[in-house]
Scaffold this motif. Structure first.
Motif, mmCIF file in Angstrom:
data_model
loop_
_atom_site.group_PDB
_atom_site.id
_atom_site.type_symbol
_atom_site.label_atom_id
_atom_site.label_comp_id
_atom_site.label_asym_id
_atom_site.label_seq_id
_atom_site.Cartn_x
_atom_site.Cartn_y
_atom_site.Cartn_z
ATOM 1 N N GLU A 30 0.957 -1.418 -0.124
ATOM 2 C CA GLU A 30 0.234 -0.231 0.351
ATOM 3 C C GLU A 30 1.092 1.057 0.263
ATOM 4 O O GLU A 30 0.832 2.058 -0.779
ATOM 5 N N GLN A 67 -5.313 2.712 -10.473
ATOM 6 C CA GLN A 67 -4.855 2.789 -8.842
ATOM 7 C C GLN A 67 -3.641 4.176 -9.108
ATOM 8 O O GLN A 67 -3.669 4.802 -8.150
ATOM 9 N N LEU A 110 -4.196 7.548 4.084
ATOM 10 C CA LEU A 110 -4.433 5.748 3.491
ATOM 11 C C LEU A 110 -5.967 5.719 3.809
ATOM 12 O O LEU A 110 -6.326 4.649 2.850
ATOM 13 N N ARG A 114 -8.056 4.141 0.184
ATOM 14 C CA ARG A 114 -8.591 3.177 0.926
ATOM 15 C C ARG A 114 -9.863 3.018 0.274
ATOM 16 O O ARG A 114 -10.207 1.793 -0.666
ATOM 17 N N ARG A 160 -7.526 -2.821 0.474
ATOM 18 C CA ARG A 160 -6.607 -1.553 0.531
ATOM 19 C C ARG A 160 -6.542 -0.931 -0.456
ATOM 20 O O ARG A 160 -7.263 -0.855 -1.348
ATOM 21 N N ALA A 161 -4.911 -0.045 -0.452
ATOM 22 C CA ALA A 161 -5.263 0.693 -1.852
ATOM 23 C C ALA A 161 -4.097 0.481 -3.008
ATOM 24 O O ALA A 161 -2.944 0.775 -2.504
ATOM 25 N N MET A 162 -4.736 -0.812 -3.237
ATOM 26 C CA MET A 162 -4.511 -1.155 -4.006
ATOM 27 C C MET A 162 -4.836 -2.233 -5.271
ATOM 28 O O MET A 162 -5.460 -1.195 -5.741
#
Length: 412
Positions: A30, A67, A110, A114, A160-162
């Protein structure tokens, strides 16, 4: 009443996926992927993609673009800039060192990232309903939407930030468009265009989309051939061309020399996988490989981290405990029951699709079988994230199964 119940049901599932995003346990990727959203600022704010940092250039080739652009846009929209982004995760250092030295995003950044990415996970729910409805009617759609919304590993990685949430969304959108296209008698060009756009966006989300898109296009090609409609093969080729155009439009690093860039990306991917195998060890034999596939590709047992060292860090252990005690993740017993039910329905669905032999059943059958077998044989590590592409095909087979059972009951 049904017209109101289905949207309300889907909205509830979408809300469930979103609300758990802030509390999902952290992953080092992340940090790195949030760092790479500076590409948005370089391309659209600074208007200069030149860099002398080999790591930035490498990440531009290895990682997906959706992303980066979406995360950067949301960060910009909320008042952020490239300077307010964190540094990439430093592998080899522990959690405390990364936190103290700016390699972990602050809580606001974060959470924002997310939620932005988890929105794509939430949008995957109604698309999954559409896919399930194509193979199993209303009950197939209801089931597949729930399976996506309650899959432990889709939730963990999609929140998740993925890259996994955009990969899931656009892969499912490609499947839905392909199934609608193969079933349509009129206005099929609209679905063809959506298939091309969805496939291009999926590829631009993560290169592993090939694992889903390849079998999908093979299934569609086989279906139109068996139906005696060879002219549609030309249309399918057009969808592939649209996908490539979309992919290239979102990947400026490929513009100057596409063929050499392709070779470079393949080499980088091979090197990365070889490094992971050396560092973490691969499956010792085929039996272990099958066991890993059953654990993560069929039973969908949750995996919060791939590196064993993370399990020794109290910060991660605390985050896992908080997440598992929250209402935003299914309890272990429910996940086991869900997995067993899914496998049973998938077997019924596979038999039902063999008997149907229409365009939709042929496409879904090829897509599901080839994708799931490929996931078994090409995954060298016991990492749940690498098995995620095998889950939607399994859920589609389960949707076909419940559709066959409910139809038989209604006609009995």
């Amino acid at each position: 009443m049904r017209r109101l119940l289905i949207p309300a049901y889907l909205l509830a599932l979408m809300a469930y996926t979103l609300l758990g995003a802030p509390s999902v346990p952290f992953h080092g990727d992340e940090s790195t992927l949030i760092f790479t959203t500076r590409d948005y600022f370089d391309q659209f704010v600074r208007r200069d993609l030149s860099t002398e940092d080999p790591m930035v250039e490498r990440l531009r080739l290895l990682d997906g673009r959706v992303q980066k652009y979406w995360g950067g846009f949301v960060h910009h929209l909320t008042g952020g800039s490239a300077e307010t982004l964190n540094a990439p995760w430093l592998w080899g250092a522990d959690y405390t060192y990364n936190l103290d030295n700016g390699h972990i995003p602050d809580e606001r950044l974060l959470t924002t990232q997310r939620l932005a990415i988890a929105l794509m996970l939430a949008l995957s729910v109604p698309v999954a309903y559409g896919v399930g409805a194509q193979v199993g009617g209303i009950w197939g759609g209801v089931l597949m939407a729930a399976l996506v919304a309650f899959s432990p590993n889709l939730l963990i990685n999609g929140r998740r930030a993925m890259m996994e949430a955009p990969l899931l969304l656009f892969s499912l959108l490609s499947v839905l468009a392909g199934l609608r296209w193969i079933a349509a008698e009129r206005r099929h060009w609209l679905w063809l265009i959506l298939l091309g756009v969805g496939a291009g966006m999926a590829l631009a989300s993560k290169h592993s989309a090939v694992l889903t898109l390849g079998p999908l296009f093979i299934g569609l090609g086989l279906a139109v051939t068996l139906q005696g409609r060879p002219r549609r093969l030309i249309s399918l080729t057009t969808a592939g061309e649209i996908a490539l155009v979309v992919f290239f439009a979102l990947n400026p690093a490929w513009w100057s020399d596409p063929l050499n860039t392709f070779d470079k990306v393949m080499n980088l991917r091979s090197e990365l996988l070889a490094q992971q195998v050396v560092a973490f060890g691969d499956y010792g034999d085929f039996g272990q490989q099958v066991a890993g596939y059953v654990t993560y590709g069929l039973l969908d047992q949750p995996q919060y981290f791939e590196v064993a060292e993370w399990g020794t860090w109290p910060q991660i252990a605390e985050q896992i405990a908080v997440y598992e005690s929250s209402p935003w993740t299914p309890p272990a017993w429910l996940n086991t029951a869900r997995a067993v039910l899914t496998l049973g329905l998938a077997l019924v669905g596979g038999c039902a699709l063999i008997r149907r032999r229409d365009g939709v059943s042929i496409t879904v059958g090829v897509w599901a079988v080839v994708t799931m077998i490929a996931a078994l044989f090409i995954t060298p590590l016991p990492w749940a994230r690498y098995y995620l592409p095998a889950l939607p095909p399994l859920y589609a087979l389960a949707a076909a199964g419940i559709g066959a059972l409910t139809q038989r009951r209604e006609t009995a």
